[in-house]
Design an enzyme around this catalytic site. Structure first.
Site, PDB file in Angstrom:
ATOM      1  N   HIS A  35      -1.016   0.213  -9.665  1.00 32.36           N
ATOM      2  CA  HIS A  35      -1.716  -0.668  -8.724  1.00 32.36           C
ATOM      3  C   HIS A  35      -2.279  -1.901  -9.443  1.00 32.36           C
ATOM      4  CE1 HIS A  35      -3.771  -0.506  -4.552  1.00 32.36           C
ATOM      5  NE2 HIS A  35      -3.624  -1.768  -4.930  1.00 32.36           N
TER       6      HIS A  35
ATOM      7  N   ARG B 232       0.847  -1.190   0.000  1.00 32.21           N
ATOM      8  CA  ARG B 232       0.000   0.000   0.000  1.00 32.21           C
ATOM      9  C   ARG B 232       0.885   1.242   0.000  1.00 32.21           C
ATOM     10  NH1 ARG B 232      -3.464  -3.031  -1.336  1.00 32.21           N
ATOM     11  NH2 ARG B 232      -5.533  -3.344  -0.405  1.00 32.21           N
TER      12      ARG B 232
END
Length: 309
Positions: free
Chosen positions: A272, A224
């Site tokens: 991502h 993250r």
């Protein structure tokens, strides 16, 4: 009647609804905002939440995250009695392991340097090391971390792993807890972050951590964006503490057009895409967990709220 409510893209909703009708007809699959009688809905599968969504589901029992993490969910909106379950499915695990292996090899073979050399017309060769001459350390030894180490094993790197609690993984030297973090970092040439994002791990990829790695180490962050202190990485690159980095996540997504990561030749950025929840496989993991719940069995991926994962 028991029902599950899906919140998300219509393509996924249509495919999963058809699969539910075939494989688990006793649980009606509904798609937000067409929820029907809200009293039927015991299960919710979603990526993010809103107060309006939770308020509309008075008999909700289990919340399934679409992804492997839960940090994107505002858990303050979820009543304490509602169980929360992370997505554990082959699509996420395999794509993440492949991404880590590709990233480690890219940094090991100095691709950021050669991509920049190609861009400016250079033709310079760097010394080439064998995989066994470098160590790769994975932070976070859950499902994804173990899969990444398994994928890396045939390449010959010296493998290491660090976790909050002890783990034993064949072929990897494992470390645990704050007391063994320095020893783990000090012997890690390429660091891979696959930690869950919690209050304890937010900002862990910082100047303090970079200073404990060997000079010229490489970094892969596929967890993250909140794990990384972005200014500290830029400073570590300028100082040579970090030689290069592969980043799949960022503090703000999409990455702003004027963000320095976009133009820094020492950093490779992807949007991502490391671990991808696949429509074709994730639905079977979801159905399996529903069957388990209906049978009163434990649910793989159930979250301990006190730990945050």
């Amino acid at each position: 009647m028991s029902a599950i409510l899906h919140v998300g893209p219509s393509e996924r909703a249509s495919a999963w609804q058809a699969e539910f009708r075939h494989a688990l007809p006793e649980v009606e699959f509904r798609c937000w905002p067409e929820i029907g009688d809200a009293r039927d809905i015991r299960y919710l599968v979603a990526w993010t939440l809103s107060p309006q969504l939770i308020a509309a589901l008075p008999r909700l029992e289990v919340l399934f995250s679409i992804g492997a993490g839960i940090d994107q969910l505002d858990l303050s909106l979820v009543p304490e009695h509602v169980r929360i379950v992370r997505m554990i499915e082959p699509g996420i695990t395999t794509t993440m392991a492949q991404y880590v292996a590709a990233s480690v090899l890219a940094l090991h073979r100095d691709l950021p340097f050669y991509i920049e050399a190609q861009r400016r017309g250079g033709w310079t060769q760097l010394p080439t090391l064998l995989c066994e001459e470098r160590s790769v350390g994975v932070m976070g030894l859950g499902e994804l971390g173990r899969a990444a180490l398994t994928m890396l094993a045939p390449l010959g790197f010296r493998l290491r792993g660090w976790n909050r609690s002890p783990r034993r993984i064949e072929g990897a030297e494992c470390f645990s807890g704050a007391g063994e973090l320095d020893a783990f970092l000090g012997g890690t040439d390429i660091l891979v972050c696959l930690l869950p994002l919690t209050d304890e791990t937010r900002g862990i990829l910082s100047r303090d951590l970079f200073d404990r790695l060997p000079h010229g180490a490489r970094l892969v962050n596929a967890a993250r964006g909140g794990h990384l202190v972005e200014d500290d990485l830029l400073a570590a690159l300028d100082e040579g503490r970090i030689a290069s980095a592969m980043l799949d996540v960022s503090q703000v997504e999409p990455l702003p057009q004027d963000h320095p990561f976009r133009t820094d030749p020492r950093i490779l950025v992807t949007p991502h895409v490391a671990g991808v929840t696949r429509i074709e496989t994730a639905v079977h993991a979801l159905i399996d967990n529903l069957r388990r719940d209906l049978a009163g069995q434990a649910l793989p991926g159930e979250v301990d709220r006190t730990r945050g994962y």
